[in-house]
Design an enzyme around this catalytic site. Structure first.
Site, short mmCIF file in Angstrom:
data_model
loop_
_atom_site.label_atom_id
_atom_site.label_comp_id
_atom_site.label_asym_id
_atom_site.label_seq_id
_atom_site.Cartn_x
_atom_site.Cartn_y
_atom_site.Cartn_z
N GLY A 57 -12.02 7.76 -0.37
CA GLY A 57 -11.98 6.47 -1.06
C GLY A 57 -12.59 5.40 -0.19
O GLY A 57 -12.69 5.53 1.03
N GLY A 60 -12.62 -2.69 0.21
CA GLY A 60 -13.28 -3.81 0.85
C GLY A 60 -13.12 -3.80 2.36
O GLY A 60 -13.95 -4.34 3.09
N ASP A 174 5.56 -4.25 1.09
CA ASP A 174 4.61 -3.94 0.02
C ASP A 174 5.01 -2.65 -0.67
O ASP A 174 4.18 -1.79 -0.95
CB ASP A 174 3.20 -3.83 0.57
CG ASP A 174 2.13 -3.91 -0.54
OD1 ASP A 174 2.45 -4.42 -1.63
OD2 ASP A 174 1.00 -3.45 -0.31
#
Length: 549
Positions: A57, A60, A174
């Protein structure tokens, strides 16, 4: 890391889900849009120790590769930060934070880290264990929603991982299904792994905190952020407990706690909106699992369970019966309706219990109550005042129509004696002539007509608007007085002109705002502050005069 990787073409987020967990757009397979031959690292020896085999994968910040560790033949995943991102200090800080956090943790439910460092060209890298399986969000997408007992098993594994992290002073910050991975183990067993400690907070760190995200960005994922994260308050382990409640809520009913679009709307909802109790097919779920989820979703950190260990104790107690029989039947009717994909793991299967239509659902106290599809949200205070006045007017009208007239304010009227009736003689009675005395005619006292009381004119209802900003946390000023950071509620009387406000934030221009009646109708006003651009300082070498000949 992820064995079957996809990528979002909009935000470039790597995932293995068909829909992007960040913006909801459909993802594409990395191999189809980014061939291996276009990546310079595939097929090469990395840092003299790893053979890069495949691209998993790209985002950014960099890319994730599948590789083999030379010498021992171990399959690993390598996360490499882009070399051109070296000037982005927050990205480098997040990367180093993740390496530092994972290096201190050794737990079967936390992804292992083997190595980390920096290449000659400045690229940071992190070497982790390679996982085969599927992420929890992809598993949920394939199943629609999960069974209560499977949710308890997943929650216990998450709790064990968080317990170890919290014991080392680490808050994940998160927690979401995208960062929870159902890894394939030996003998067909599936275990859960907690991933991505990129924005974890180290509890024992010294010195000032480092902002690991860009200005105006959220630290976390909006659908799962705690109220203290949204409002910029200090983050403790209680923040992970709130995020865990958001995850369990979604697994149980198949949707987010709040259904909004923008990150700002999510932040306002987490801080101010009440959480609706979980419902499936319009029927409210009841049981200890629901009670635990609602306790985790309390707005105030002190109102939540005291620790993740306390959460795990309650989960252990409810393993046999996480919900009552009626709620289990409701979940069993539609659980897995989306269809299971081939190879999708399933940790447990809830029992199927027959239920007759129209069965009454008992509430948490054991009393019967009719199921309902939605819990009512708290209405604004001015709506309550208007409703009370209207209800009082209706009650007065009903009283006048039923009684025929208003009651005498001086008290009840004395009853008037009815005239005497003629007494009939009984059979075989002796007739006796008696001179009857004249019956006095009763005098009727007229009832005084009550003076109508004028109906008081209700006071104009106040208007209220929730003011939010981007970036969140801007200070709101009104007439020289600070109302606090956004989101903040501003109220005024309807017949008075809407107030003029000014929003202030560091490194942003002050934003004057005048609320309007349209804002009062919408109930919300979002203000975007303009960032002040600071020009870069140009340094010039001092000019040294040369010798004059």
């Amino acid at each position: 890391m992820l064995a079957n990787s996809r990528i979002c073409p909009h935000c470039r987020t790597p995932t293995d889900a068909a829909l992007c967990p960040e913006d909801g757009f459909r993802t594409v397979i990395v191999r189809e849009v980014e061939p291996h031959r276009d990546d310079p690292l595939v097929g090469r020896i990395f840092e003299g120790r790893y053979q890069i085999l495949d691209l998993l994968g790209r985002g950014g910040f960099g890319a994730v590769y599948r590789a083999t560790q030379l010498g021992i033949g171990r399959e690993v995943a390598i996360k490499v930060l882009n070399a051109d991102a070296g000037s982005e200090l927050p990205e480098i800080a997040r990367f180093q934070q993740e390496a530092r956090a994972l290096a201190t943790l050794k737990h079967p439910n936390i992804v292992d880290i083997y190595d980390f460092g920096q290449t000659d060209d400045g690229s940071l890298y992190l070497v982790m264990e390679y996982l085969r399986g599927v992420s929890l969000d992809a598993h949920l997408e394939a199943r629609g929603r999960l069974g209560p007992q499977e949710i308890v098993d997943i929650a216990l594994q998450i709790g064990d991982a968080l317990s170890d992290a919290h014991a080392h002073g680490i808050v994940h910050r998160d927690l979401k299904p995208h960062n929870l991975f159902l890894a394939e183990g030996t003998r067909g067993r599936t275990s859960l792994k907690v991933l991505d400690f990129g924005i974890a907070r180290m509890g024992g760190e010294a010195g000032p905190a480092i902002a690991l995200t860009r200005t105006g960005a959220f630290i976390g994922s909006p659908p799962y952020m705690s109220p203290e994260q949204c409002s910029g308050q200090p983050i403790t382990i209680q923040s992970d407990l709130y995020s865990l409640g958001c995850v369990l809520y979604q697994l149980l009913v198949g949707r987010f706690v709040f259904t909004h679009v923008s990150p700002t709307a999510f932040a306002v909802a987490h801080c101010m909106e009440e959480v609706e109790r979980p419902t499936v097919d319009g029927e409210r779920l009841v049981g200890p699992l629901v009670d635990l989820i609602m306790a985790l979703l309390e707005k105030l950190p002190a109102a939540r369970p005291p620790s993740i260990e306390a959460v795990c104790e309650r989960l252990q107690e409810m393993r046999a019966a996480p919900l009552d029989a009626a709620s289990l039947a409701v979940c069993a009717r539609g659980e897995g309706a989306a269809g299971a994909v081939a190879g999708a793991p399933r940790l447990s299967t809830p029992p199927t219990i027959a239920r007759r239509p129209g069965t009454v659902v008992p509430d948490a106290t054991g009393r019967a109550s009719s199921p309902r599809s939605k819990m009512p949200r708290r209405a604004p205070r001015w709506v309550l005042w208007v409703s009370l006045l209207a209800l009082a007017g209706v009650a007065t009208s009903v009283a006048l129509s039923v009684g025929g007239r208003a009651p005498d304010p001086m008290g009840p009227t004395r009853p008037v004696a009815p005239p005497p009736r003629a007494v009939e003689a009984a059979p075989d009675a002796v007739e006796v002539s008696v001179a009857a005395a004249p019956t006095p005619t009763p005098t009727l006292t007229p009832t005084p007509t009550p003076t109508p009381t004028p109906t008081p004119t209700p006071a104009p209802a106040p208007s209220s608007v929730v003011v939010t900003s981007l970036p969140l946390g801007a200070e709101v000023w009104r007439a020289g007085t600070s109302l606090g950071p956004t989101p903040v509620t501003v109220s005024w009387v309807a017949d008075v002109s809407p107030p003029a406000l000014e929003l202030r934030a560091p490194r942003h221009r002050n934003a004057p705002v005048t609320l309007t009646t349209a804002d009062a109708s919408a109930g919300r006003r979002e203000v975007v502050l303009e960032r002040i651009k600071v020009p870069k300082r140009e340094t010039t070498e001092p000019v040294v005069p040369g010798p004059t000949w």
